[in-house]
Each structure stands twice: as structure tokens, then as C-alpha cells.
Design a protein around this motif. Structure first.
Motif, PDB file in Angstrom:
ATOM      1  N   LEU A  37       0.780  -0.996   0.055  1.00 26.05           N
ATOM      2  CA  LEU A  37       0.015  -0.014  -0.090  1.00 26.05           C
ATOM      3  C   LEU A  37       0.873   1.367   0.058  1.00 26.05           C
ATOM      4  N   MET A  95      -0.372  -5.664   4.522  1.00 27.74           N
ATOM      5  CA  MET A  95      -1.155  -4.503   4.140  1.00 27.74           C
ATOM      6  C   MET A  95      -1.283  -3.462   5.054  1.00 27.74           C
ATOM      7  N   LEU A  96      -1.540  -3.825   6.339  1.00 29.56           N
ATOM      8  CA  LEU A  96      -1.664  -2.558   7.350  1.00 29.56           C
ATOM      9  C   LEU A  96      -0.131  -2.118   7.432  1.00 29.56           C
ATOM     10  N   ALA A  97       0.969  -3.054   7.539  1.00 27.34           N
ATOM     11  CA  ALA A  97       2.171  -2.568   7.889  1.00 27.34           C
ATOM     12  C   ALA A  97       2.587  -1.657   6.798  1.00 27.34           C
ATOM     13  N   TRP A  99       0.540   0.250   4.912  1.00 32.28           N
ATOM     14  CA  TRP A  99      -0.139   1.307   4.926  1.00 32.28           C
ATOM     15  C   TRP A  99       0.478   2.451   5.856  1.00 32.28           C
ATOM     16  N   GLY A 100       0.886   1.665   6.982  1.00 33.33           N
ATOM     17  CA  GLY A 100       1.414   2.544   8.215  1.00 33.33           C
ATOM     18  C   GLY A 100       2.779   3.094   7.324  1.00 33.33           C
ATOM     19  N   LEU A 101       3.692   2.276   6.617  1.00 33.40           N
ATOM     20  CA  LEU A 101       4.719   2.751   6.044  1.00 33.40           C
ATOM     21  C   LEU A 101       4.678   4.136   4.974  1.00 33.40           C
ATOM     22  N   LEU A 103       2.002   6.246   5.277  1.00 43.73           N
ATOM     23  CA  LEU A 103       1.896   7.307   6.231  1.00 43.73           C
ATOM     24  C   LEU A 103       3.263   8.119   6.634  1.00 43.73           C
ATOM     25  N   LEU A 104       3.900   6.896   7.004  1.00 45.62           N
ATOM     26  CA  LEU A 104       5.396   7.392   7.720  1.00 45.62           C
ATOM     27  C   LEU A 104       6.088   8.282   6.552  1.00 45.62           C
ATOM     28  N   ILE A 106       5.299   9.715   3.827  1.00 42.78           N
ATOM     29  CA  ILE A 106       4.394  11.206   3.754  1.00 42.78           C
ATOM     30  C   ILE A 106       4.778  12.106   4.885  1.00 42.78           C
ATOM     31  N   GLY A 107       4.849  11.523   6.041  1.00 45.26           N
ATOM     32  CA  GLY A 107       5.208  12.363   7.139  1.00 45.26           C
ATOM     33  C   GLY A 107       6.728  12.731   7.063  1.00 45.26           C
ATOM     34  N   THR A 110       7.028  15.343   4.082  1.00 42.21           N
ATOM     35  CA  THR A 110       6.456  16.740   4.483  1.00 42.21           C
ATOM     36  C   THR A 110       7.386  17.249   5.519  1.00 42.21           C
ATOM     37  N   THR A 111       7.939  16.738   6.447  1.00 45.44           N
ATOM     38  CA  THR A 111       8.860  17.187   7.594  1.00 45.44           C
ATOM     39  C   THR A 111      10.157  17.889   6.640  1.00 45.44           C
ATOM     40  N   GLY A 216      -1.363   9.116  -3.258  1.00 43.93           N
ATOM     41  CA  GLY A 216      -2.878   8.812  -3.158  1.00 43.93           C
ATOM     42  C   GLY A 216      -3.785   8.878  -4.646  1.00 43.93           C
TER      43      GLY A 216
ATOM     44  N   LEU B 253      -8.119   9.810   2.725  1.00 43.25           N
ATOM     45  CA  LEU B 253      -7.310   8.717   2.893  1.00 43.25           C
ATOM     46  C   LEU B 253      -6.667   8.525   4.436  1.00 43.25           C
ATOM     47  N   ASN B 295       4.896  15.762  12.584  1.00 42.81           N
ATOM     48  CA  ASN B 295       3.771  15.590  11.457  1.00 42.81           C
ATOM     49  C   ASN B 295       2.833  14.507  11.959  1.00 42.81           C
ATOM     50  N   ASN B 297       0.710  12.437  10.240  1.00 44.50           N
ATOM     51  CA  ASN B 297       1.000  11.327   9.461  1.00 44.50           C
ATOM     52  C   ASN B 297       2.283  10.441   9.826  1.00 44.50           C
ATOM     53  N   LEU B 298       3.268  11.093  10.158  1.00 47.64           N
ATOM     54  CA  LEU B 298       4.549  10.488  10.826  1.00 47.64           C
ATOM     55  C   LEU B 298       4.250   9.879  11.918  1.00 47.64           C
ATOM     56  N   GLY B 301       1.644   6.579  11.356  1.00 47.62           N
ATOM     57  CA  GLY B 301       2.343   5.758  10.415  1.00 47.62           C
ATOM     58  C   GLY B 301       3.280   4.824  11.384  1.00 47.62           C
ATOM     59  N   LEU B 304       0.996   2.689  13.526  1.00 40.24           N
ATOM     60  CA  LEU B 304       0.596   1.323  12.905  1.00 40.24           C
ATOM     61  C   LEU B 304       1.624   0.348  12.714  1.00 40.24           C
ATOM     62  N   VAL B 305       2.938   0.678  12.193  1.00 42.56           N
ATOM     63  CA  VAL B 305       4.102  -0.263  11.956  1.00 42.56           C
ATOM     64  C   VAL B 305       4.281  -0.729  13.067  1.00 42.56           C
ATOM     65  N   VAL B 308       1.452  -3.389  14.398  1.00 44.77           N
ATOM     66  CA  VAL B 308       1.610  -4.556  13.604  1.00 44.77           C
ATOM     67  C   VAL B 308       2.730  -5.578  13.628  1.00 44.77           C
TER      68      VAL B 308
END
Lengths: 288, 349
Positions: A37, A95-97, A99-101, A103-104, A106-107, A110-111, A216, B253, B295, B297-298, B301, B304-305, B308
Motif C-alpha cells: 500500500l 497490507m496494514l504495515a 499502509w503505516g509505512l 503514512l510514515l 508522507i510524514g 513533508t517534514t 494517493g 485517505l 507531523n 502522518n509521521l 504511520g 501502525l507499523v 503490526v
């Protein structure tokens, strides 16, 4: 008349960009059954690598074709070692991991770079057909899609590396007894998929808006295309990318770009209802 | 004995929760009350996914699609009718219908769980794009302008049933939202204890075996999915009532990801865990929003990681396992004839 030539070019453009976007995902999903993801973020990283190196004086072609795949391939390698390798066989967790990745990533981006970044101009200039203008870059994308397809076919079909990769995916235990280390093969495959995705990101960098959340926009299209295409990496992805790319462009021409996407998506759901194994599961069984 | 004790403890917990909801407005400031009203509406959303994923085995990555549709249905209907009663009903009916159509294609196509996740995720993104593009006068439903990216401002909030003249005060809104949360929780518990609830879990455990026993897994999954969609729609109405506003970011999302995180953190296969996870994560997100260095998202994320990889069961089941283990050890220490495997208190979910 001219409008149809332009429309045809748009269809070619849509199908070849979709094919490029999906290829890395299809490699990772088709061969390793990992749903990544964070695929959209790999594209985003490829685009950022291209833009940043090009803005720092690297030749745009080198930035797109060399820097982006190398960088994202390396990132993929690190991610496979630190995260994905613990999750083989745990489909939902992977999939979950990832997805977390996503977001990570993106974060982090962005930072570091903020919400916007200076883009790069589209190389190669344009040409005219009647009253309409188009860009040579469209044709270049088509060329790249064909080249990638040929390259992957040759590697998978005729080299020792491709043979080992296919054998490991078919039967890891058997490959292991014959002296192949599946863990290494998985690592290499994931990195290769990431590199191909990074290349797609690099190629799309001149023609798309570059933001940390740009992934996205691609991830949904890429997934329905790969799911619609089925298990065969090349024939499946090619057929569904052509179908959905064409539908998208024609739909966008007849209505609006947004409803073009709605049409593609509706078509994808109906396709999956009719062919649960995807196009290649029905028509190109056993192909690459 | 243990069963009865567990049942008694739970009945007591429900009474305590009901009393806490009733007296909360007198105990805390209005700002905090508004914030926990928001959390309660989000918790209803988390219950909808906790139910279909944890008990129905249906992994929907796009529960926000139903949440958002419920929110938009509520907003449009409330503006047109100027009465929230019918609007709330529509906020449940519209997403339920939508989930019925989507679920029909998914379950009757017998697509795998993973593909369903992908499809629901895609639906959410498409809805986001569609709603985003509806700016301008031509996109209106009755009196309500859809407003594209700007959303629909000044949505009428809840009023007393069939009495548009008396809108709810913030305290009454809190009671309505938290009361709904409690009712949905109890309703789902009752459903899961019923024969149909057992069939739902049976289908999750083994579809082939359930169908050999005469149940049609497609129908069961579709029913579960529709109920989940309806609850998510209700949560959408509660959410819009809280802010009197709805915009396309309701389909975003990041919110879809947050729901998944609530459940992963709280514990899949429980109903209490996702509520706890939801409140915990939303509290953290609200905290992040008020500063600049990190952030969101940071953080989300990483959380979640982390879960899991290291706590895949989530908080509530992990604590439950530890507690059960301790109890068993104490039992053995006293030389009781307690079997090593404690009888699973069916109630602790």
C-alpha cells in the motif's frame, strides 16, 4: 479529424502511464503476493528524487532514468530488510504495515521538504496536429512502456536470474533445496519492483503535480488495474492498463476527468465480478 | 460461576458507563465536553469496522465511504427538510443501500478479502474526487449546494424528534452521541450473542464449513457489511451534528487509515478495544494538531507499523491474555484443580 488523432494520443498516453505506474506493483504483488500500500509513496519518492537532483544541476534524463530508480530501489531494499521480511505469508498484516509505512513516508517527506516543491519543465517540446498541440513526451512515455515490457520479458524468460526468481515464486522449498536462498530472491524482487516504481515516478515527475500526498492519486488506479489484470505480470497488466487507460481517456473526453475515473472504477468492479481471477486468469493462463 | 460473575461485572460496567454519560456535562468544561462528543461519534465509526472486520472477517479499507455518505446524506436532508429526524434516518439508509450494492458485487463475485480491501479503498478515493469536483451552482440537491472542496457549511444540527423548533444544546448533543455509542455497542453485543451472530463468526472462521452446514456465506457477509455501512452512516450524521459542517475531507485517505489504526491498536476481534483505540488515537491526533514539530502522518504511520510488528493483537486482547495467564498461575499456586486453560469468558469482547 484532428481531434481523433489527439484523442488517440491521449489514449496511448493514458495506457502507457498506467502501465508504467502498475508495473512495479504487479511485480511485487504477482511474484510475492505482498500488497504494497506504500506503492503511491514509492512513486512520490521517485518524483522527488528526480526533481531534487534535476534542480541541483543533474541532467534531467539522468535524474529520471538513473537517479530515481536507483534511489527508490535502495529504499525498497532497506524496507524489505527492516519490515516486509517479517510479514511474508501474513497478507493482511503486510497490507496494514505498508499502509503505516505510506503514512510514515508522507510524514517524513513533508517534514523535510514542506508541502510543495519546485517542479521540472517537460522536456522534448511539442508538435502540432491541425489546431491541436501535443507533446513528444507522450510518445517518449509509450517508448519507455514498450522498453520496460521487453526488458522484463527478456529477463524473466531468458536469463538465469529470471529462472531463479520464477522458480522461487513457484516453490520456495524446492528452490531452497536446489541451492537458492529464497530470502535473497525476495529481497531482490522487492527492490526491483521498487526500482521500477521509482522509474515510473521519475518519468511522471515532469507531467504531474509533485506533493508529498501525490501517491494517493495513483495508488487506487494502480490497484484496480493490477487486480483487474490478474496474476500474470506482463499480459495481465498490459491488457488491463490498455483497457482502463482507454476507458479513462475516452470517458474524460466525453464527460469530465473526474467522471472518467468513475467510469473506469465502475468498469473495474463489473470486470472483477465477471472475472474474479482478472483478465489474465481467464484469457492468458500461465503466461508471464 | 465464572460466566455469571463475568456477566454481572459487565452489567455493572454498562450501568457505570450510563451514569458517567449522564453526569458528565455537570463535571467537565464545555470545551472538553465538545471534544469527547467528537470522540464518541468517531467511536461509533470504529465500532462499525470492529464489527465487520473483527467478527465478519471483512476487511474494509474504505469505511469512511459510508461515514462520508452518511454525513453528506444527513447534511443534504437536514438542509432540505429543516428537521433532523428524517435526515438521521436517511443518513443510515443511504450508506446501507450503497454498501448493499458494493457488497453484492464483492461477495457474489467471491473476491478475496484482500481485493475487497483494495476495492473499498478505491471507492473512497473516487468519492473524494467526485465530491471535490462538485463546486458550482449546477451541483445542488434541492436547497443544498454540495460546494465541492469547500463542503457544506451551516448544516442544521440535531433537534428533538419531529420538533425542528427546539435544537439540542451541547449537553443534549453529548447525551445523544454517547447514548448512541452505548446503544450501538449493546446492540452489537446482543447481535453477536444471538444465533445469527454465531453464524457471522462461523463464516469468518471457515467459509466452506459454514456453507456445508447450510448457511450461505455470501448472504451472511452481505448482511454484516450492510449493517456495518449503516452504523458508519449513523456515525457520519453524529459527526456532522458535532461540527455543523461536512466537506470532502470526510472521505480522505488519512481518516480511512485512522480507523484501521484504532482497531489495530485497540484489538481486532473485540468491540471494547476499538473504542479505546479510537479515543486514545484521536486524543493524540488532537494533541499533535496543536503543535508544529511533529507531523501527524509521521506519528500515525509509526504507531501502525509498531503495532503490526510488535503487538499485532492490540491492547485489549494482550492485556486480557496477560490477565488470564496471571489468574491461571494464581489458581495453580493455591493448588486448586483449575485446568491450565481457563474457560474463555465469552463475554469479554
Amino acid at each position: 479529424m484532428d481531434i481523433y488523432v489527439i484523442l488517440l494520443l491521449d489514449v496511448i498516453n493514458g495506457a502507457s502511464s498506467l502501465f508504467l505506474i502498475c508495473l512495479g506493483l504487479a511485480i511485487i504483488f504477482g511474484m510475492m503476493k505482498i500488497i504494497n500500500l506504500a506503492h503511491g509513496e514509492f512513486i512520490m519518492l521517485g518524483a522527488y528524487a528526480t526533481v531534487i537532483s534535476a534542480n541541483n544541476g543533474v541532467n534531467i534524463w539522468i535524474a529520471m532514468l538513473v537517479v530515481a530508480p536507483l534511489f527508490v530501489g535502495l529504499v525498497g531494499l532497506v524496507i524489505e530488510r527492516c519490515l516486509i521480511r517479517f510479514l511474508y505469508g501474513r497478507l493482511v498484516d503486510s497490507m496494514l504495515a505498508t499502509w503505516g509505512l505510506s503514512l510514515l513516508i508522507i510524514g517524513i517527506v513533508t517534514t523535510i521538504f514542506g508541502n510543495t516543491i519546485q517542479g521540472v519543465p517537460t522536456p522534448l517540446g511539442g508538435f502540432s496536429i491541425g489546431a491541436y498541440r501535443s507533446s513528444y513526451y507522450t510518445l517518449f512515455l509509450l517508448l519507455m512502456a514498450v522498453l520496460m515490457m521487453a526488458a522484463i520479458y527478456v529477463v524473466m524468460r531468458y536469463t538465469r536470474l529470471g529462472l531463479i526468481a520464477r522458480a522461487t515464486m513457484q516453490n520456495p522449498g524446492m528452490a531452497n533445496t536446489l541451492g537458492v536462498n529464497p530470502s535473497t530472491v525476495y529481497m531482490g524482487t522487492f527492490a526491483a519492483g521498487a526500482a521500477v516504481t521509482g522509474l515510473a515516478g521519475g518519468l511522471l515527475a515532469p507531467v504531474s503535480g509533485i506533493t508529498p500526498v501525490m501517491g494517493g492519486a495513483y495508488v487506487a488506479k494502480a490497484f484496480i488495474t493490477v487486480v483487474g489484470g490478474g496474476a500474470a505480470i506482463l499480459s495481465g497488466t498490459l491488457s488491463s492498463a490498455s483497457l482502463f487507460g482507454a476507458l479513462n481517456q475516452v470517458g474524460a473526453y466525453l464527460t469530465t476527468p473526474v467522471f472518467g475515473e468513475v467510469i473506469v472504477f465502475t468498469a473495474a468492479i463489473i470486470l472483477i465480478r465477471l472475472l474474479p481471477q482478472g483478465i489474465s486468469g481467464r484469457f492468458f493462463k500461465g503466461n508471464l | 460461576m465464572t460466566q455469571r460473575l463475568a456477566l454481572f461485572t459487565q452489567a455493572l460496567a454498562v450501568v457505570v458507563a450510563a451514569v458517567a454519560i449522564a453526569i458528565a456535562p455537570g463535571m467537565i468544561e464545555i470545551f472538553t465536553l465538545m471534544q469527547i462528543t467528537l470522540f464518541a461519534s468517531m467511536a461509533v465509526l470504529s465500532l462499525s469496522l470492529a464489527f465487520i472486520w473483527g467478527f465478519g472477517g471483512i476487511l474494509s479499507f474504505g469505511q469512511t465511504a459510508f461515514f462520508g455518505l452518511g454525513g453528506y446524506a444527513y447534511a443534504v436532508a437536514a438542509i432540505n427538510f429543516q428537521d433532523s429526524t428524517q435526515a438521521i434516518m436517511l443518513a443510515v439508509i443511504v450508506p446501507a443501500l450503497f454498501s448493499a450494492i458494493l457488497g453484492y458485487f464483492a461477495f457474489y463475485g467471491r473476491i478475496s478479502d484482500v481485493y475487497l480491501g483494495v476495492i473499498t479503498l478505491t471507492v473512497t478515493l473516487i468519492l473524494f474526487n467526485v465530491i471535490n469536483s462538485t463546486s458550482g451552482d449546477e451541483y445542488r440537491i434541492g436547497e443544498a449546494m454540495l460546494g465541492g472542496f469547500n463542503g457544506i457549511p451551516a448544516v442544521p444540527t440535531f433537534n428533538m424528534p419531529f420538533d425542528p423548533e427546539s435544537p439540542l444544546s451541547p449537553e443534549q448533543s453529548w447525551w445523544a452521541t454517547a447514548g448512541t455509542l452505548l446503544l450501538v455497542y449493546l446492540g452489537l453485543r446482543a447481535l453477536l450473542a444471538s444465533p445469527f451472530g454465531r453464524v457471522i463468526v462461523a463464516v469468518r472462521e471457515n467459509e466452506v464449513r459454514a456453507s456445508l452446514l447450510g448457511y450461505d456465506p455470501r448472504v451472511v457477509k452481505l448482511m454484516t457489511f450492510i449493517l456495518g455501512g449503516a452504523i458508519a452512516g449513523l456515525a457520519g450524521a453524529l459527526y456532522v451534528n458535532w461540527g455543523a459542517f461536512v466537506g470532502p475531507t470526510i472521505f480522505s485517505l488519512s481518516l480511512s487509515a485512522e480507523i484501521i489504526i484504532w482497531i489495530t491498536v485497540g484489538g481486532l476481534g473485540t468491540l471494547l478495544g476499538p473504542i479505546i483505540g479510537c479515543i486514545l488515537i484521536e486524543y493524540i491526533v488532537a494533541g499533535i494538531g496543536s503543535q508544529q514539530t511533529l507531523n501527524s502522518n509521521l506519528v500515525l504511520g509509526s504507531v501502525l507499523v509498531f503495532f503490526v510488528l510488535l503487538i499485532p493483537k492490540g491492547i485489549v486482547p494482550t492485556i486480557r491474555d496477560i490477565a488470564t495467564g496471571l489468574l491461571a498461575r494464581i489458581g495453580r499456586g493455591h493448588g486448586d484443580a483449575t485446568p491450565a486453560t481457563m474457560p474463555q469468558t465469552a463475554g469479554v469482547k
